[in-house]
Design a protein around this motif. Structure first.
Motif, short mmCIF file in Angstrom:
data_model
loop_
_atom_site.label_atom_id
_atom_site.label_comp_id
_atom_site.label_asym_id
_atom_site.label_seq_id
_atom_site.Cartn_x
_atom_site.Cartn_y
_atom_site.Cartn_z
N ARG A 158 12.34 -1.00 -0.24
CA ARG A 158 13.51 -1.65 0.09
C ARG A 158 13.11 -3.04 -0.86
NH1 ARG A 158 14.94 -2.76 5.98
NH2 ARG A 158 16.89 -3.37 4.97
N TRP A 159 12.69 -2.62 -2.14
CA TRP A 159 12.42 -3.80 -2.98
C TRP A 159 13.71 -4.21 -3.96
CZ3 TRP A 159 7.29 -5.74 -2.92
CH2 TRP A 159 6.45 -5.07 -2.36
N SER A 160 13.83 -5.38 -3.81
CA SER A 160 15.10 -5.86 -4.64
C SER A 160 14.89 -6.12 -5.96
CB SER A 160 15.75 -7.14 -3.93
OG SER A 160 14.74 -8.10 -3.97
N SER A 161 13.56 -6.30 -6.54
CA SER A 161 13.07 -6.55 -7.93
C SER A 161 12.08 -5.92 -8.21
CB SER A 161 12.54 -8.08 -7.92
OG SER A 161 11.43 -8.05 -7.02
N ASP A 162 11.52 -5.89 -9.28
CA ASP A 162 10.50 -4.99 -9.85
C ASP A 162 8.95 -5.54 -9.30
OD1 ASP A 162 12.10 -3.11 -10.79
OD2 ASP A 162 12.03 -4.04 -12.99
N THR A 163 8.81 -6.36 -8.59
CA THR A 163 7.73 -6.95 -7.85
C THR A 163 6.51 -5.88 -7.42
OG1 THR A 163 8.93 -8.89 -7.09
CG2 THR A 163 6.74 -8.50 -6.17
N PHE A 164 6.92 -4.88 -6.79
CA PHE A 164 6.09 -3.76 -6.50
C PHE A 164 5.29 -3.07 -7.51
CE2 PHE A 164 9.83 -1.37 -8.00
CZ PHE A 164 9.07 -0.26 -8.58
N LEU A 165 5.80 -3.28 -8.89
CA LEU A 165 5.11 -2.97 -10.12
C LEU A 165 3.66 -3.78 -9.94
CD1 LEU A 165 7.87 -2.26 -12.64
CD2 LEU A 165 6.53 -0.68 -11.47
N THR A 166 3.54 -4.80 -9.49
CA THR A 166 2.27 -5.66 -9.68
C THR A 166 1.22 -5.17 -8.77
OG1 THR A 166 3.02 -7.34 -8.08
CG2 THR A 166 3.58 -7.84 -10.44
N SER A 188 0.87 -0.99 -0.01
CA SER A 188 -0.05 0.10 -0.18
C SER A 188 0.87 1.15 0.13
CB SER A 188 -0.85 0.00 1.32
OG SER A 188 -0.18 -0.13 2.41
N GLY A 189 2.07 1.34 0.62
CA GLY A 189 2.98 2.33 0.62
C GLY A 189 3.36 2.60 -0.93
N ALA A 190 3.75 1.52 -1.49
CA ALA A 190 4.37 1.72 -3.05
C ALA A 190 3.22 2.40 -3.85
CB ALA A 190 4.56 0.30 -3.62
N MET A 191 1.77 1.88 -3.84
CA MET A 191 0.77 2.44 -4.18
C MET A 191 0.41 4.00 -4.07
SD MET A 191 -1.46 1.95 -6.72
CE MET A 191 -2.50 2.92 -7.43
N ALA A 192 0.56 4.34 -2.47
CA ALA A 192 0.36 5.69 -2.06
C ALA A 192 1.73 6.49 -2.81
CB ALA A 192 0.53 5.63 -0.60
N LEU A 193 2.90 6.19 -2.69
CA LEU A 193 3.89 6.78 -3.32
C LEU A 193 3.53 7.07 -5.10
CD1 LEU A 193 6.90 5.42 -1.96
CD2 LEU A 193 6.16 7.67 -1.54
N GLN A 194 3.02 6.22 -5.55
CA GLN A 194 2.72 6.20 -6.98
C GLN A 194 1.72 7.29 -7.13
OE1 GLN A 194 4.22 5.00 -9.74
NE2 GLN A 194 2.75 5.88 -11.17
N LEU A 195 0.43 7.14 -6.33
CA LEU A 195 -0.42 8.09 -6.60
C LEU A 195 -0.04 9.47 -6.09
CD1 LEU A 195 -3.51 6.07 -4.98
CD2 LEU A 195 -3.08 6.63 -7.53
N LEU A 255 12.03 4.83 -9.19
CA LEU A 255 13.14 4.32 -8.29
C LEU A 255 13.22 4.68 -7.00
CD1 LEU A 255 16.09 3.39 -8.51
CD2 LEU A 255 16.84 5.49 -9.07
N THR A 256 12.65 5.88 -6.59
CA THR A 256 12.26 6.28 -5.24
C THR A 256 11.27 5.25 -4.53
OG1 THR A 256 12.63 8.59 -5.42
CG2 THR A 256 11.35 8.02 -3.82
N ILE A 257 10.24 4.75 -5.07
CA ILE A 257 9.40 3.56 -4.68
C ILE A 257 10.11 2.55 -4.32
CG2 ILE A 257 7.35 2.42 -5.13
CD1 ILE A 257 6.26 4.72 -6.81
#
Length: 68
Positions: free
Chosen positions: A32-40, A12-19, A25-27
């Protein structure tokens, strides 16, 4: 509270930052994502990101597409 985990807070933090227009890169760094999984997680909430865009596309403006 038993349904909230550190994982859901990161997602939810990733989504809040995107919105709020944070760059990818900041997200990634802040979560602390080591991959692009947060994009899902961002993708699953695409309706929030695209709210109102169809209305913007219906506004008339004079323009021309210039070919390459």
């Amino acid at each position: 509270m038993d349904r909230v985990s550190p994982h859901s807070i990161r997602a939810s933090g990733a989504m809040a930052l995107q919105l709020n227009s944070a760059d990818v890169l900041t997200i990634k760094k802040m979560g602390r994502w080591s991959s692009d999984t947060f994009l899902t997680y961002i993708h699953s909430q695409i309706s929030s990101l695209s709210a109102g865009l169809s209305e913007l596309m219906t506004r008339h403006h004079d323009f021309a597409n210039v070919g390459h």
